[in-house]
Design a protein around this motif. Sequence first.
Motif, PDB file in Angstrom:
ATOM      1  N   GLN A 155     -41.601 -12.740  31.610  1.00 53.23           N
ATOM      2  CA  GLN A 155     -41.616 -12.268  32.989  1.00 53.23           C
ATOM      3  C   GLN A 155     -42.730 -12.946  33.789  1.00 53.23           C
ATOM      4  OE1 GLN A 155     -39.214 -10.485  34.270  1.00 53.23           O
ATOM      5  NE2 GLN A 155     -38.265 -10.418  32.225  1.00 53.23           N
ATOM      6  N   SER A 162     -40.831 -19.327  39.681  1.00 55.07           N
ATOM      7  CA  SER A 162     -40.155 -19.047  40.952  1.00 55.07           C
ATOM      8  C   SER A 162     -41.062 -19.362  42.129  1.00 55.07           C
ATOM      9  CB  SER A 162     -39.718 -17.579  40.993  1.00 55.07           C
ATOM     10  OG  SER A 162     -38.814 -17.285  39.944  1.00 55.07           O
ATOM     11  N   TYR A 212     -32.906 -20.069  29.919  1.00 52.45           N
ATOM     12  CA  TYR A 212     -31.730 -19.283  30.298  1.00 52.45           C
ATOM     13  C   TYR A 212     -32.102 -18.224  31.343  1.00 52.45           C
ATOM     14  CZ  TYR A 212     -27.753 -16.116  29.934  1.00 52.45           C
ATOM     15  OH  TYR A 212     -26.683 -15.312  30.227  1.00 52.45           O
ATOM     16  N   THR A 213     -33.206 -17.540  31.123  1.00 56.82           N
ATOM     17  CA  THR A 213     -33.628 -16.511  32.074  1.00 56.82           C
ATOM     18  C   THR A 213     -34.046 -17.125  33.401  1.00 56.82           C
ATOM     19  OG1 THR A 213     -34.433 -15.242  30.176  1.00 56.82           O
ATOM     20  CG2 THR A 213     -35.100 -14.493  32.346  1.00 56.82           C
ATOM     21  N   LYS A 215     -32.714 -19.748  34.738  1.00 56.37           N
ATOM     22  CA  LYS A 215     -31.463 -20.031  35.444  1.00 56.37           C
ATOM     23  C   LYS A 215     -30.925 -18.768  36.107  1.00 56.37           C
ATOM     24  CE  LYS A 215     -28.186 -22.391  33.659  1.00 56.37           C
ATOM     25  NZ  LYS A 215     -27.149 -22.834  32.710  1.00 56.37           N
ATOM     26  N   GLN A 216     -31.026 -17.644  35.421  1.00 55.52           N
ATOM     27  CA  GLN A 216     -30.546 -16.389  35.984  1.00 55.52           C
ATOM     28  C   GLN A 216     -31.352 -15.978  37.212  1.00 55.52           C
ATOM     29  OE1 GLN A 216     -27.747 -14.881  34.773  1.00 55.52           O
ATOM     30  NE2 GLN A 216     -27.640 -16.659  33.434  1.00 55.52           N
ATOM     31  N   HIS A 217     -32.623 -16.345  37.253  1.00 60.59           N
ATOM     32  CA  HIS A 217     -33.479 -15.997  38.383  1.00 60.59           C
ATOM     33  C   HIS A 217     -33.537 -17.105  39.437  1.00 60.59           C
ATOM     34  CE1 HIS A 217     -34.774 -12.869  35.579  1.00 60.59           C
ATOM     35  NE2 HIS A 217     -35.334 -12.252  36.600  1.00 60.59           N
ATOM     36  N   GLU A 218     -32.589 -18.065  39.343  1.00 66.23           N
ATOM     37  CA  GLU A 218     -32.383 -19.086  40.372  1.00 66.23           C
ATOM     38  C   GLU A 218     -33.619 -19.958  40.613  1.00 66.23           C
ATOM     39  OE1 GLU A 218     -30.951 -17.157  43.860  1.00 66.23           O
ATOM     40  OE2 GLU A 218     -29.036 -16.585  42.942  1.00 66.23           O
TER      41      GLU A 218
END
Length: 559
Positions: A155, A162, A212-213, A215-218
């Motif tokens: 996290q 990000s 992978y995570t 990618k999910q969070h753009e």
Amino acid sequence: MAERRFTDTLSRMSKSVSSTELEVHAGSMPFGLDKELLASKSAKVAALLKENSNADLSCLLRDIPADSETFELVARFCHGYAVQMSSENIVPLICLSFHLGMDDNHCNNNLLSKAVTFFEQRVLPSWNEIIKALHSSEKSLQQTMQLGLFDACLQAMIAKASDNPRHLGEPIISRNDGDGGDKPNAKRRLFVLDWQEDLTTLSLQLYEPIVYTMKQHEVPPEYISASIYRYAKKWIVCPNSGRETLSIYKRKSQRNIIETLEKLLPHGRELLPCTLLFEMLRFAIDLEASSGCRNGFEIRIGKQLDQAKVKDLLIPSQGYAKEVQYDIECIRRILKVFYGNYDSSDASGFITVAELMEEFLAEVACDTDLMIDTFISLAELSMAAALGTKRNLDGIYRAIDIYLEKHAYLTEKEKEQVCKVLDFQKMSVEACEHAAKNARLPVRVVMQVLFMAQLNLRETLARAVYDDDKSGKENEEEEDEVRLEMEKMSIKVKELEKDCHEMKKEITSGSNKRQRVNRGKQSLWSEMKRKFGCSTNMDDLHCPTKKKKVHPKCKAPKQ
């Protein structure tokens, strides 16, 4: 000095263990610790002593999930010495503290709370420290996952990526010199990040869930794609090194890496240069990855095939024949993807791919070991790529000429078989003239060229005569139209002249008549004036008057 004395004490305790001491093996090193002292800090040891007061606890503590360095930190804490925590040892220390029950429930001054505080305050705020901590967690990964340490790191990393995706490294752009490669963005920034730990140094077990995570969070896909390519370059042995150097286990491990990276790689045009996608495709082919993995790379390549270079298409087949062959079906699939996804309104991409295939055909034509069937199949692909581009086939003819030159041993029949793909009607005049004089071409093909040239000449002459006749007929029609117009104008002019003549005649006759009438009237008037005794002079025109008699009485008296 205190640390050295403590180390010496542990060494002596490991050599001679008394009844109040407990020998614990951590890794390959034995440790002798006081039972009561250890039980005061560890709930697990206290419970074991309570249940087995007279038993040897050494066998009960053999499952300690720690190496000697980590257990030494626990021993230091139990004896009241300072514990040197760092990003490299904090995760194993938390895992061991939790395993021994060194928490708030057993002791206020406990090791677990101190280690967790260090982890939250010193590790999680820093990208570099997180990477270091994750490296140390690979030996106890399962327990790291269970305790939530990995999720906490994950996290924190997502939040940082990000906010600033450059933590993953710079995106890779295509080089303008035609040599695609791992080149960071050329833009210079005033402020740049300091040196940082690379995410690609982590094992696949850690790298896969992190990417992978993200990618999910753009997180921007160009940064993720660049990181995935660098990971492949770091962890996959170059195929040119040969299969013999890889063991079965190593090949299986690397096959798993390339298949996992293909699933993680974002779909999108121009996220990676086409050359690098071809490089990853070669990794997959050489490692005999699954068809789904290879197809995934082919689809990504097909979407931007107009950016590829000739050397990218030189994919050797995986057959066991000695001849150097090329994977025709792979190229065919990539072309199919390109034509199925490219915007048909932009013809430049189709022309670029057609030129690419012609250059590729000329390149492989120089291969003296290239078999006829392979070359013909590639030539047919080049012909198919040229359809709809309104281009001549001079490039394909040049490639065939090169192939015949490099394979002079071919028979006349084999040469004819090679030349079957040519369409002389779609070749330029210069190429046809060269073919007519080309001694490398079979005689039958030369005759076809001459025959086509004669037909073209005949069609050209017929077209010229037709154009001349057509232009002559058009001139005659124009002359007829002009002649008719002139005749019509002449008739109109004559009609106008006739009308003018008649009008003039009428005007003249009317004038004479008026003159005669006027003269008649004047003669009559003159005659009447003469009869009345009037002068005919207009200047003293007057008539004689009789004098009136005056009455004598009215005469004026004489003076």
